[in-house]
Scaffold this motif. Structure first.
Motif, PDB file in Angstrom:
ATOM      1  N   UNK A  51      65.227  70.842  19.062  1.00  0.00           N
ATOM      2  CA  UNK A  51      64.304  69.847  19.606  1.00  0.00           C
ATOM      3  C   UNK A  51      63.014  69.728  18.835  1.00  0.00           C
ATOM      4  N   UNK A  52      62.594  70.798  18.140  1.00  0.00           N
ATOM      5  CA  UNK A  52      61.360  70.727  17.359  1.00  0.00           C
ATOM      6  C   UNK A  52      61.555  69.883  16.109  1.00  0.00           C
ATOM      7  N   UNK A  53      60.438  69.384  15.571  1.00  0.00           N
ATOM      8  CA  UNK A  53      60.452  68.522  14.391  1.00  0.00           C
ATOM      9  C   UNK A  53      59.905  69.273  13.184  1.00  0.00           C
ATOM     10  N   UNK A  54      60.402  68.896  11.992  1.00  0.00           N
ATOM     11  CA  UNK A  54      59.990  69.550  10.745  1.00  0.00           C
ATOM     12  C   UNK A  54      59.554  68.491   9.740  1.00  0.00           C
ATOM     13  N   UNK A  55      58.439  68.729   9.057  1.00  0.00           N
ATOM     14  CA  UNK A  55      58.042  67.925   7.903  1.00  0.00           C
ATOM     15  C   UNK A  55      57.927  68.834   6.688  1.00  0.00           C
ATOM     16  N   UNK A  56      58.103  68.247   5.515  1.00  0.00           N
ATOM     17  CA  UNK A  56      58.086  68.994   4.260  1.00  0.00           C
ATOM     18  C   UNK A  56      56.863  68.582   3.451  1.00  0.00           C
ATOM     19  N   UNK A  57      56.067  69.569   3.039  1.00  0.00           N
ATOM     20  CA  UNK A  57      54.888  69.328   2.206  1.00  0.00           C
ATOM     21  C   UNK A  57      55.102  70.007   0.856  1.00  0.00           C
ATOM     22  N   UNK A  58      55.256  69.178  -0.173  1.00  0.00           N
ATOM     23  CA  UNK A  58      55.515  69.743  -1.504  1.00  0.00           C
ATOM     24  C   UNK A  58      54.744  69.031  -2.609  1.00  0.00           C
ATOM     25  N   UNK A  59      53.728  68.276  -2.229  1.00  0.00           N
ATOM     26  CA  UNK A  59      52.911  67.595  -3.229  1.00  0.00           C
ATOM     27  C   UNK A  59      53.450  66.262  -3.689  1.00  0.00           C
ATOM     28  N   UNK A  60      54.653  65.875  -3.231  1.00  0.00           N
ATOM     29  CA  UNK A  60      55.224  64.593  -3.643  1.00  0.00           C
ATOM     30  C   UNK A  60      54.599  63.450  -2.856  1.00  0.00           C
ATOM     31  N   UNK A  61      54.646  62.275  -3.452  1.00  0.00           N
ATOM     32  CA  UNK A  61      54.063  61.076  -2.846  1.00  0.00           C
ATOM     33  C   UNK A  61      54.760  60.747  -1.536  1.00  0.00           C
ATOM     34  N   UNK A  62      53.958  60.375  -0.532  1.00  0.00           N
ATOM     35  CA  UNK A  62      54.501  59.938   0.744  1.00  0.00           C
ATOM     36  C   UNK A  62      54.120  58.486   0.975  1.00  0.00           C
ATOM     37  N   UNK A  63      54.609  57.906   2.065  1.00  0.00           N
ATOM     38  CA  UNK A  63      54.324  56.508   2.385  1.00  0.00           C
ATOM     39  C   UNK A  63      52.891  56.398   2.893  1.00  0.00           C
ATOM     40  N   UNK A  65      49.877  53.630   4.229  1.00  0.00           N
ATOM     41  CA  UNK A  65      49.621  52.282   4.714  1.00  0.00           C
ATOM     42  C   UNK A  65      48.237  51.827   4.275  1.00  0.00           C
ATOM     43  N   UNK A  66      47.973  50.526   4.473  1.00  0.00           N
ATOM     44  CA  UNK A  66      46.721  49.943   3.995  1.00  0.00           C
ATOM     45  C   UNK A  66      45.490  50.608   4.601  1.00  0.00           C
ATOM     46  N   UNK A  67      45.629  51.147   5.808  1.00  0.00           N
ATOM     47  CA  UNK A  67      44.481  51.783   6.460  1.00  0.00           C
ATOM     48  C   UNK A  67      44.316  53.251   6.064  1.00  0.00           C
ATOM     49  N   UNK A  68      45.113  53.686   5.084  1.00  0.00           N
ATOM     50  CA  UNK A  68      44.991  55.060   4.609  1.00  0.00           C
ATOM     51  C   UNK A  68      45.856  56.064   5.345  1.00  0.00           C
ATOM     52  N   UNK A  69      46.670  55.587   6.273  1.00  0.00           N
ATOM     53  CA  UNK A  69      47.551  56.498   7.007  1.00  0.00           C
ATOM     54  C   UNK A  69      48.634  57.070   6.120  1.00  0.00           C
ATOM     55  N   UNK A  70      48.960  58.340   6.305  1.00  0.00           N
ATOM     56  CA  UNK A  70      50.004  59.018   5.533  1.00  0.00           C
ATOM     57  C   UNK A  70      51.185  59.292   6.452  1.00  0.00           C
ATOM     58  N   UNK A  71      52.352  58.784   6.053  1.00  0.00           N
ATOM     59  CA  UNK A  71      53.567  58.908   6.853  1.00  0.00           C
ATOM     60  C   UNK A  71      54.601  59.712   6.083  1.00  0.00           C
ATOM     61  N   UNK A  72      55.240  60.651   6.759  1.00  0.00           N
ATOM     62  CA  UNK A  72      56.213  61.528   6.111  1.00  0.00           C
ATOM     63  C   UNK A  72      57.556  61.429   6.814  1.00  0.00           C
ATOM     64  N   UNK A  73      58.620  61.605   6.020  1.00  0.00           N
ATOM     65  CA  UNK A  73      59.921  61.775   6.640  1.00  0.00           C
ATOM     66  C   UNK A  73      59.926  63.082   7.414  1.00  0.00           C
ATOM     67  N   UNK A  74      60.529  63.041   8.565  1.00  0.00           N
ATOM     68  CA  UNK A  74      60.608  64.224   9.413  1.00  0.00           C
ATOM     69  C   UNK A  74      62.029  64.356   9.926  1.00  0.00           C
ATOM     70  N   UNK A  75      62.373  65.562  10.334  1.00  0.00           N
ATOM     71  CA  UNK A  75      63.710  65.830  10.851  1.00  0.00           C
ATOM     72  C   UNK A  75      63.590  66.586  12.163  1.00  0.00           C
ATOM     73  N   UNK A  76      64.590  66.423  13.006  1.00  0.00           N
ATOM     74  CA  UNK A  76      64.620  67.157  14.272  1.00  0.00           C
ATOM     75  C   UNK A  76      65.718  68.214  14.229  1.00  0.00           C
ATOM     76  N   UNK A  77      65.388  69.402  14.675  1.00  0.00           N
ATOM     77  CA  UNK A  77      66.359  70.490  14.735  1.00  0.00           C
ATOM     78  C   UNK A  77      67.337  70.215  15.878  1.00  0.00           C
TER      79      UNK A  77
END
Length: 384
Positions: A51-63, A65-77
């Motif tokens: 049920x918990x969610x995981x994001x990966x931080x490895x220095x690669x570019x993420x999505x 948005x114009x307002x400066x928001x950073x969006x990452x792919x995430x996965x659910x266990x």
């Protein structure tokens, strides 16, 4: 590389402190997956639960948005397995899916009968069944839509099977429109965003002014390559049969994909009786005009023909120390050029899958270009 863990409300819970291996498998037309192995520690046992969610931080570019928001792919266990071997070593295995698998939690209700591009239809499906236009009970909490560019595409007549699974219909429309999709996580704002996009054209002959991206052993940017081509599942002309009229007759139409004749003509059949001629609009039963209904059958036929094309699969293990960097020079969904001089092969293909593997402090990246061969489940579905 760091893995951060969140609960289903996007509340941060902590970071994995020890990790043996991670496979992070993202897909353009479908739901991605992940699997990891980690030693048993108090922290890992607390965080790596279903049920918990995981994001990966490895220095690669993420999505962004114009307002400066950073969006990452995430996965659910969705799966956890704990083992202890004969030497007393305890290890935790966790597996799961990228968040777009949540679309499979909904059936499409009420039925959608609409005309529009695949981009419009996908957005309509998601909005009506888990977004702002859905009933309170059916909405995904914290879900918003990331801004989208207008994606070129022809308008089609569309109607879904009654109570069709939302995830399957979104996937089918995405494949028809050559679009990618996912549900991303904004960690700072604690929001989930539906992400619909089209990859860039980075082929050697692109006319958009993009820097070409060419994968070839000649350029030392791939370590291994594997090529497969198959015409075993080809079809280029389809008969589409619809639901019966009041008099019992069933309309039939055709879609001619290539104008082929003789031995080059390969005919297939599609049973589209699930596309009802009548549907409820409030208290009123609406009968779809025959010409509109035929157009809907042709839309289904064109989508089915996409599954009967020549299958070309070019899998490359990318040299991570080469001139081309994942997320910087190319990304999932981009169209690139694959070249193998000795085999006499050069193709332009879309990056449909990327598998990032982290193990013993090393990273490998495997990319799939083109469309993989159909699975047994896909073939069974076509027969039905």
């Amino acid at each position: 590389m760091e893995l951060r863990v969140f609960d289903k409300t996007a509340q941060p819970l902590g970071a994995i402190d020890e990790l043996a291996s991670l496979l992070w498998h993202t897909k353009y037309f479908d739901v991605g997956t992940f699997s990891l192995l980690a030693p048993i520690t108090d922290n890992n046992s607390r965080l790596l639960v279903e049920g918990n969610l995981i994001t990966k931080h490895d220095g690669k570019k993420e999505v962004k948005t114009a307002d400066g928001g950073v969006w990452r792919r995430a996965a659910q266990i969705t799966y956890v397995h704990i083992t202890k071997d004969e030497n007393g070593l305890e290890q935790l295995e966790a597996q799961g899916y990228m968040l777009s698998w949540w679309l499979n939690k909904r059936c499409i209700y009420p039925q959608i009968v609409a005309t529009g591009t695949n981009q419009y239809l996908i957005n309509l499906m998601v909005k009506n069944n888990c977004g702002s236009a859905a009933g309170t009970k059916r909405r995904f909490p914290l879900l918003t839509f990331l801004a989208q560019e207008t994606i070129d595409g022809v308008a089609v007549e569309y109607a879904n099977e009654a109570y069709a699974q939302l995830g399957q219909e979104v996937k089918a429309r995405a494949q028809a429109g050559k679009l990618g999709y996912d549900i991303l996580l904004n960690e700072r704002e604690r929001l989930f965003g539906f992400y619909l996009y089209k990859g860039n054209d980075l082929t050697a002959t692109n006319t958009e002014g993009n820097t070409p991206c060419i994968f070839s052993r000649d350029f030392d940017n791939v370590n291994e390559q594997e090529y497969t081509a198959s015409i075993e599942n080809c079809g280029n002309f389809i008969y589409v049969q619809g639901a019966a009229d009041d008099d019992g007759s069933q309309p039939v139409t055709t879609v001619d994909g290539e104008g082929a004749t003789g031995l080059d003509l390969v005919e297939v059949f599609c049973d589209a009786t699930d596309i009802a001629r009548k549907y409820q609009q409030g208290e009123t039963e609406v009968t779809i005009p025959l010409n509109t209904y035929i157009a809907m059958l042709k839309t289904r036929g064109s989508a089915e023909l996409e599954n009967y094309g020549k299958n070309i699969n070019f899998v490359s293990t990318i040299n991570t120390n080469s001139n081309l960097k994942f997320k910087a020079d190319f990304d999932l969904g981009d169209r690139i050029t694959c070249k193998e001089t000795k085999w006499g092969i050069q193709i332009d293909a879309r990056i449909t899958e990327v598998t990032e593997t982290y193990q013993k402090g090393e990273e490998t990246i495997e990319a799939t270009f083109g469309d993989s061969l159909p699975t047994l489940v896909d073939q069974i579905r076509k027969v039905r």
